[in-house]
Design an enzyme around this catalytic site. Structure first.
Site, PDB file in Angstrom:
ATOM      1  N   ASP A 115       0.806  -1.224   0.000  1.00 21.32           N
ATOM      2  CA  ASP A 115       0.000   0.000   0.000  1.00 21.32           C
ATOM      3  C   ASP A 115       0.838   1.274   0.000  1.00 21.32           C
ATOM      4  O   ASP A 115       0.350   2.341   0.384  1.00 21.32           O
ATOM      5  CB  ASP A 115      -0.942   0.014   1.214  1.00 21.32           C
ATOM      6  CG  ASP A 115      -2.222  -0.768   0.965  1.00 21.32           C
ATOM      7  OD1 ASP A 115      -2.548  -1.013  -0.214  1.00 21.32           O
ATOM      8  OD2 ASP A 115      -2.891  -1.147   1.946  1.00 21.32           O
TER       9      ASP A 115
ATOM     10  N   LYS B 195      -0.453   4.629  -1.318  1.00 21.22           N
ATOM     11  CA  LYS B 195      -1.460   5.446  -0.631  1.00 21.22           C
ATOM     12  C   LYS B 195      -0.915   6.809  -0.203  1.00 21.22           C
ATOM     13  O   LYS B 195      -1.690   7.683   0.191  1.00 21.22           O
ATOM     14  CB  LYS B 195      -2.019   4.691   0.576  1.00 21.22           C
ATOM     15  CG  LYS B 195      -2.995   3.590   0.175  1.00 21.22           C
ATOM     16  CD  LYS B 195      -3.647   2.931   1.383  1.00 21.22           C
ATOM     17  CE  LYS B 195      -4.694   1.908   0.944  1.00 21.22           C
ATOM     18  NZ  LYS B 195      -5.325   1.226   2.095  1.00 21.22           N
TER      19      LYS B 195
ATOM     20  N   HIS C 233      -3.968   3.985  -6.128  1.00 18.74           N
ATOM     21  CA  HIS C 233      -2.826   3.785  -5.230  1.00 18.74           C
ATOM     22  C   HIS C 233      -1.955   2.617  -5.674  1.00 18.74           C
ATOM     23  O   HIS C 233      -0.745   2.614  -5.432  1.00 18.74           O
ATOM     24  CB  HIS C 233      -3.285   3.595  -3.775  1.00 18.74           C
ATOM     25  CG  HIS C 233      -3.766   2.218  -3.432  1.00 18.74           C
ATOM     26  ND1 HIS C 233      -5.064   1.815  -3.640  1.00 18.74           N
ATOM     27  CD2 HIS C 233      -3.129   1.148  -2.885  1.00 18.74           C
ATOM     28  CE1 HIS C 233      -5.206   0.560  -3.231  1.00 18.74           C
ATOM     29  NE2 HIS C 233      -4.049   0.128  -2.773  1.00 18.74           N
TER      30      HIS C 233
ATOM     31  N   ASP D 117      -4.256  -9.470   3.397  1.00 21.66           N
ATOM     32  CA  ASP D 117      -4.732  -8.088   3.512  1.00 21.66           C
ATOM     33  C   ASP D 117      -6.182  -8.043   3.991  1.00 21.66           C
ATOM     34  O   ASP D 117      -6.531  -7.287   4.904  1.00 21.66           O
ATOM     35  CB  ASP D 117      -4.597  -7.404   2.149  1.00 21.66           C
ATOM     36  CG  ASP D 117      -4.737  -5.891   2.224  1.00 21.66           C
ATOM     37  OD1 ASP D 117      -4.424  -5.315   3.282  1.00 21.66           O
ATOM     38  OD2 ASP D 117      -5.152  -5.290   1.216  1.00 21.66           O
TER      39      ASP D 117
END
Length: 275
Positions: free
Chosen positions: A127, A130, A155, A215
């Protein structure tokens, strides 16, 4: 030898026979190759020394690189207080799921010890993109609008392109290669309904398929600004219900068979970190 020093020799021995195959005589040559052998041994030692120096330098670069990247990851994570130790937990979940999948014939050709180690190191990158998402969207307490969700989806591309620039300096780095796979594809779904590219089944890299389960499991178990934490049992029910649609069914089966380990691991990481 008269000087009693160790000598290396090259011996060539031949036998001459007549037309009936009887030995007529034997003859041969002996060549002293001691100096050549010494030079060869010295070259090997020098080559080994160079390899050790290169390995040491690569390790230094790798550790420095890892420290920089992890600093960026933690910076990204710090923007969202509700994620807690999401990075640490998902890395451990990926490692455990990969380790258990490695024991299955279906994954024997894809998962080895190096894969297990690499996914543990690379999964925290998932991630990193992000950092490019506005707080108004990233931290929104309610459901995202369609337009906001389209922005949120970027992202994965932002993260991939960021890592791609780093990889230009380290073209053969397995850690970065897997990190790019995970970052770009961990929101793809087994049935092709995910994003960004709508990949399905084994078109999705294995590392990303593992990350997808880790996740979601962690997101379900954890409190978010838009939801309370779910129990292990409820989280497992949701994941099992999505087997074959969202997730690789073989990996879901692996998770189910080893779910007590995942349940304990979640508690252990939170306990150690004081969450």
């Amino acid at each position: 030898m008269d000087d009693k020093r160790e000598k290396w020799v090259h011996l060539i021995f031949n036998t001459k026979v007549d037309s009936k195959g009887r030995v007529v005589h034997n003859y041969g040559t002996i060549q002293d190759i001691t100096e050549m052998k010494k030079a060869e041994d010295e070259l090997k030692r020098y080559s080994q020394h160079l390899e050790e120096l290169v390995e040491e330098k690569v390790k230094e670069i790798s550790e420095s690189q890892m420290a920089t990247i992890y600093a960026l990851i933690k910076l990204s994570e710090s923007r969202d207080d509700d994620t807690g130790n999401h990075i640490e937990r998902t890395a451990s979940f990926c490692q455990l799921l990969a380790k258990r999948a490695k024991e299955l014939p279906d994954f024997a050709d894809e998962i080895d010890d190096k894969f297990v180690d690499t996914i543990y190191k690379a999964s925290p990158l998932h991630d990193i993109g992000k950092v490019g998402i506005p707080d108004s969207i990233l931290l929104k307490p309610g459901k995202l609008t369609d337009e906001e969700f389209e922005i949120m989806k970027t992202h994965v591309q932002i993260g991939y392109e960021t890592l791609e620039k780093v990889q230009e300096q380290y073209a053969y780095n397995d850690f970065l290669k897997m990190g790019m796979e995970i970052t770009l594809y961990h929101h793809e779904k087994w049935d092709g309904s995910g994003y960004l590219y709508g990949l399905n089944g084994e078109e999705i890299p294995l590392s990303a398929r593992i990350m997808a389960i880790a996740d979601v499991y962690d997101a379900l178990r954890s409190k978010r600004i838009y939801k309370e934490a779910f129990s292990h049992e409820k989280s497992m029910d949701i994941i099992v219900a999505s087997s074959g649609s969202h997730f690789d069914p073989r990996l879901v089966s692996t998770l189910v068979e080893n779910q007590e380990e995942f349940k304990l691991l979640y508690k252990l990481i939170n306990y150690v970190s004081g969450v």
